[in-house]
Scaffold this motif. Structure first.
Motif, mmCIF file in Angstrom:
data_model
loop_
_atom_site.group_PDB
_atom_site.id
_atom_site.type_symbol
_atom_site.label_atom_id
_atom_site.label_comp_id
_atom_site.label_asym_id
_atom_site.label_seq_id
_atom_site.Cartn_x
_atom_site.Cartn_y
_atom_site.Cartn_z
ATOM 1 N N PHE A 504 0.770 -1.331 0.229
ATOM 2 C CA PHE A 504 0.066 -0.193 0.087
ATOM 3 C C PHE A 504 0.917 1.296 -0.023
ATOM 4 O O PHE A 504 1.656 1.487 0.811
ATOM 5 C CB PHE A 504 -0.903 0.039 1.052
ATOM 6 N N ASP A 514 -3.186 4.224 -1.166
ATOM 7 C CA ASP A 514 -4.123 3.274 -1.851
ATOM 8 C C ASP A 514 -4.945 2.582 -1.176
ATOM 9 O O ASP A 514 -5.052 2.640 0.190
ATOM 10 C CB ASP A 514 -3.067 1.930 -2.093
ATOM 11 N N ILE A 567 -3.801 -4.490 -2.855
ATOM 12 C CA ILE A 567 -4.260 -3.392 -3.285
ATOM 13 C C ILE A 567 -5.237 -3.321 -4.449
ATOM 14 O O ILE A 567 -5.133 -4.241 -5.033
ATOM 15 C CB ILE A 567 -2.968 -2.312 -3.554
ATOM 16 N N HIS A 572 -5.225 1.800 -8.616
ATOM 17 C CA HIS A 572 -3.709 2.098 -8.556
ATOM 18 C C HIS A 572 -3.166 2.455 -9.966
ATOM 19 O O HIS A 572 -2.313 3.206 -10.065
ATOM 20 C CB HIS A 572 -2.962 1.033 -7.802
#
Ligand code: ATP
Ligand code: MG
Length: 890
Positions: A504, A514, A567, A572
């Motif tokens: 993260f 994230d 994540i 992302h």
């Protein structure tokens, strides 16, 4: 010794004793949620004390820019009134992280002050902590013994209580007893009268604390208890300006070479002399004002050059308030009615060129920002004065300005309370200070309520070895649970979780944190925790979850848990595209607009990239297009990412990286390169592996954020495609409305042309009609007692038409009295116009007449004595209203 030599001697002294000399951190504490501004030398080393990071050396020394205007340390009210507290000051410091301790540190302090700086030994007093039973901390015998040996006796040792001699960084964290060094700078005759010992810590301007040696040996927990630190540390802080005063034999910090340049310029600009009444405890307001201005300009200029622009919230508002405080002193006591603070920037830039070059290199920008701020406050200053005028002129038999108004003046017009009080006094008014304080307390309570976050202690599940961020290479990681805690927030509660290894990204450098999930496999069973954000605190990635069933599991279960951290990959990936696009955009902006482009702020999430930069005019559509073209060209070139980790900072600079002002870099940095000839940046963020993945880059907005700073927003990838689809849909709908027109622009233009032609035609017709009405009315003029009277209902398109008709008729008549009524959009309207001579002779008032007459049509109105109008809600009463208006002349 000049201030330059004094500073250098300090750093040389510790450098020759194996201390690593490091640069000052920027004034603005960006990555520390518990601090707005650095308020001491140690603040930038917090992580070293907490053991979350390893210092580059066990011995460090530096000079740190500090600001004490809010929070735990706030000296703002003293500044200018006394001669030794500043908003911004330099703190010289030396540190030992688990290396030397009390004995070595105190001996060095003494050696430097008396041997290098040659300060008189018999004028120095020291303090040691007397102990505190409630806290379980004993008297600091060790420091006492060391000092007694150094001084030869205990005569000049003072015992200090918890308030003066126990240092705490904040409510929680490292702390310990301290030993202050004070100096008595008075004339010998004064010293003979009262011994210096009696004046230590008694707010005497010539008996001041100059240096503090803190012995960091405890950590304060959230429940108030203290635990001993494994690695004892030394943290010292010496006020540089006070040191200069002592060495240069001055009685005030402002008499040293650090402030004299600025004060001389202020004298020239204002034509007033500084210190004519003596600077000692002087209550001459122009002296106070010069000190305030000379002090505040430093805080403001350095904050801006470190990236903190004045604004309406948070740290930016603190800077704005300091600036306004200075402007008001200049305006009231130095007679500056035009921007003046900005003119002091070059003086400072030159003076600090060698120590803090960031100001010199941004001189023009800083000047511009301050000038705009000054201009705008000088405007509200005047408005505030006008607001006060209305109070002085209104009914106010008690001659008191109530607390609410005083508060409003301070809150809305940025008026400091003392300014309000002063102006009030001139008019024989008082201000309701108690009432003001109540209002202020109310506001404080409101903002306190907004800000409260109550954190419980961390529950440690596994010992933290070496936290690892693996997100540059992986989107998923298997980890152990290190610690967690529950935090009560305004909206409810949340859990904060720390892992041994995490993919993260924690919000930093403009890139958002994230989101994703953690799955914990424990002996008792598995569960999943949704992560809504990830923030950086004291160097650790803190995962934030709204809910986590930790209470249902034993510590043993959690200790054994295998955590799969994953994540949200799509999100992302969009963030990465926007971040890389930001780098490509910065280079393109420099190419198109010039090399003066400096980043002022940036933000990337999964929707967009937002970028602030210094530039003095609007970026034209043509320029934006050029930037877009370059960026999209670089996307199509599909340049591969060249990522280099742990590059020594000097090497990175040699590669051609530019550091952003106000950012603090470590000794090793990460370099992100997309074609070394095109884009090379120091960056810790997430990036695509090749630029082609961005797909498309498109600006959406361009505007100004503040003086000299522009903001652009842009979108990439799928978002850019969606935006184009949206526009296409709108365009198709338009075409449909225009009956399948293929050339929408021409069709709309034709429609607009037709519309304005029709409008002209309608106006012409209405005018003709009005001429007709006028002619008819003029034929029906009645003469009553030698007065030409018209009272009639007419047909006009709007209120302006009625007014115009009344004036036109009056121009054609003599000694006239005209009352016209009309129905406009279903509502009655009445107008009365009276010849000026007639009005005076008969003492008529059109305003009063319409007011009275309008009662007939359930309405009201008013106006000047010679012309007035009234509206109403009952059209049926219009005839009666006209008749009523006429009756005033009969
Ligand atoms: P004081 O009691 O004089 O306000 P302090 O106890 O708040 O000082 P520390 O927090 O121990 O000071 O900071 C270390 C040193 O920094 C002090 O010994 C002093 O020389 C200097 N210092 C502290 N506050 C200021 C300020 N507002 N302006 C200039 N120097 C300061
Ligand atoms: Mg203080």
């Amino acid at each position: 010794m000049t201030s330059h030599e004094i500073r250098k001697a300090f750093l040389d002294f510790f450098s020759s004793r194996e201390h690593l000399v490091v640069p000052s951190a920027p004034l603005v504490a960006k990555n520390d949620p518990t601090l707005m501004f650095y308020n001491s030398g140690m603040a930038q080393f917090k992580d070293y004390f907490l053991g979350n990071a390893t210092p580059p050396s066990k011995r460090i020394t530096d000079t740190q820019k500090c600001l004490r205007v809010n929070g735990k340390h706030n000296d703002l009210e003293e500044v200018g009134f006394d001669t030794y507290h500043h908003t911004m000051f330099e703190m010289l410091g030396n540190w030992s992280f688990g290396d030397y301790f009390k004995e070595q540190s105190l001996n060095w302090s003494w050696e430097l002050l008396t041997e290098v700086y040659k300060l008189p030994k018999d004028r120095i007093y020291v303090s040691v902590f007397e102990g505190n039973e409630a806290d379980g901390v004993p008297f600091d015998q060790e420091a006492f013994d060391i000092w007694k040996k150094i001084l030869g006796s205990d005569e000049r040792i003072i015992y200090g209580d918890k308030k003066d001699n126990f240092w705490e960084m904040g409510d929680v964290g490292p702390c310990g007893p301290c030993s202050e060094i004070h100096i008595d700078l008075r004339e010998q005759s004064e010293v003979d009268k009262i011994p210096g010992k009696e004046l230590v810590n008694a707010d005497h301007p010539q008996v001041v604390e100059i240096w503090n040696n803190v012995f960091m040996q405890f950590e304060r927990k959230a429940d108030g208890s203290l635990i001993a630190l494994e690695n004892k540390c030394i943290d010292t802080g010496m006020g540089f300006e006070r040191l200069c005063m002592a060495i240069q034999g001055k009685q005030s910090n402002y008499d040293t070479d650090l402030f004299q340049n600025t004060i001389q310029v202020l004298e020239e600009m204002s034509g007033l002399k500084y210190g004519v009444n003596g600077t000692l405890n002087s209550d001459s307001y122009s002296d106070v004002a010069m000190r305030v201005v000379a002090d505040h300009i430093r805080a403001v200029a350095f904050a801006i050059s470190d990236g903190q622009l004045p604004s309406n919230t948070g740290a930016g508002y603190v800077i704005r308030r300091i600036l306004r405080r200075a402007i008001r002193y200049g305006y009231s006591y130095l007679n500056f009615k035009e921007p003046f603070m900005c003119q002091l920037v070059p003086v400072l830039a030159k003076q600090f060129e060698d120590v803090f070059p960031e100001l010199k290199s941004q001189e023009e920008f800083v000047k511009k920002v301050i000038e705009e701020e000054e201009k705008s406050f000088l405007k509200t200053l005047e408005q505030g004065l006008k607001r006060l005028e209305t109070i002085f002129e209104g009914d106010n038999t008690k001659k008191v300005i109530d607390g609410k108004t005083v508060f409003e003046l301070s809150d809305t017009f940025g008026f400091p309370v003392d300014l309000t009080a002063l102006i009030a006094k001139e008019k024989g008014f008082d201000i309701d200070e108690a009432g003001f304080k109540t209002e202020l307390e109310k506001q404080k309570a409101r903002s306190r309520k907004d800000a409260t976050k109550e954190a419980a202690d961390w529950i440690t599940v596994n010992e933290l070895d070496n936290p690892q961020y693996v997100g540059y290479d992986n989107e998923e990681a298997i980890s152990g649970l290190v610690q967690y805690r529950k935090v009560k927030t305004k909206k409810g509660s949340e859990y904060q979780i720390i892992l041994e290894k995490t993919p993260f990204y924690a919000e930093m450098g403009g890139q958002v944190g994230d989101t994703g999930e953690l799955t914990l496999k424990t002996p008792k069973g598995s569960f999943t925790v949704a992560i809504s954000d990830c923030q950086l605190e004291a160097g650790l990635h803190v995962h934030i979850a709204k809910k986590a069933p930790f209470d249902d599991y034993s510590l043993e279960d959690l200790k054994a848990a295998e955590v799969t951290a994953k994540i949200d990959s799509d999100r992302h990936s969009n963030i990465k595209k926007n971040h890389t696009a930001t780098h490509l955009m910065l280079s393109a902006l420099k190419q198109v607009l010039g090399d003066h482009i400096v980043q002022r702020g940036s933000y990337q999430n999964d929707e967009l990239t937002r970028f602030d930069f210094s530039h003095f005019s609007k970026v034209t559509d043509e320029e934006l297009k050029q930037v877009e073209d370059i960026v999209n060209q670089k996307i199509r070139e599909n340049i591969t990412l060249d990522e280099r980790r742990n590059v020594p900072i000097d090497e990175a600079m040699k590669l051609g990286a530019t550091a952003t002002f106000g950012e603090k870099y470590g000794d090793f940095v990460r370099v992100i390169i997309f074609d070394p000839k095109y884009s090379l940046e120091l960056c810790g963020g997430s990036h695509v592996s090749s630029t082609g993945q961005i797909g498309l880059f498109k600006f959406t907005t361009e505007g100004s954020v503040s003086a000299g700073v522009r903001r652009v927003e842009a979108i990439t990838g799928i978002k850019a495609l969606e935006k184009m689809r949206e526009q296409e849909t709108a365009l198709n709908a338009l075409k449909e409305l225009l009956k399948g027109s293929t050339d929408v622009v021409t069709s709309v233009k034709t429609l607009l042309d037709e519309k304005s032609a029709l409008q002209k035609k309608v106006e012409g017709l209405e005018n003709e009609k009005l001429q007709g009405v006028k002619a008819t009315l003029l034929q029906k003029v009645e003469t009553i007692d030698g007065i030409q009277v018209i009272a009639a209902k007419v047909s006009v398109p709007n209120a302006d038409g009625l007014k115009q008709l009344a004036y036109d008729l009056k121009a054609k008549m003599e000694n006239s009295y005209i009352a016209l009524g009309a129905e406009i959009n279903g509502k009655p309207l009445l107008a009365v116009i009276i010849d000026e001579a007639l009005m005076k002779a008969k003492d008529l008032h059109a305003g009063k007449i319409v007011k009275e007459a309008a009662k007939e049509m359930r309405g009201g109105g008013g106006g000047q004595p010679h012309f007035a109008t009234a509206g109403g809600s009952d059209v049926g009463g219009l005839d009666k209203a006209i008749a009523k208006a006429k009756s005033f002349i009969q």
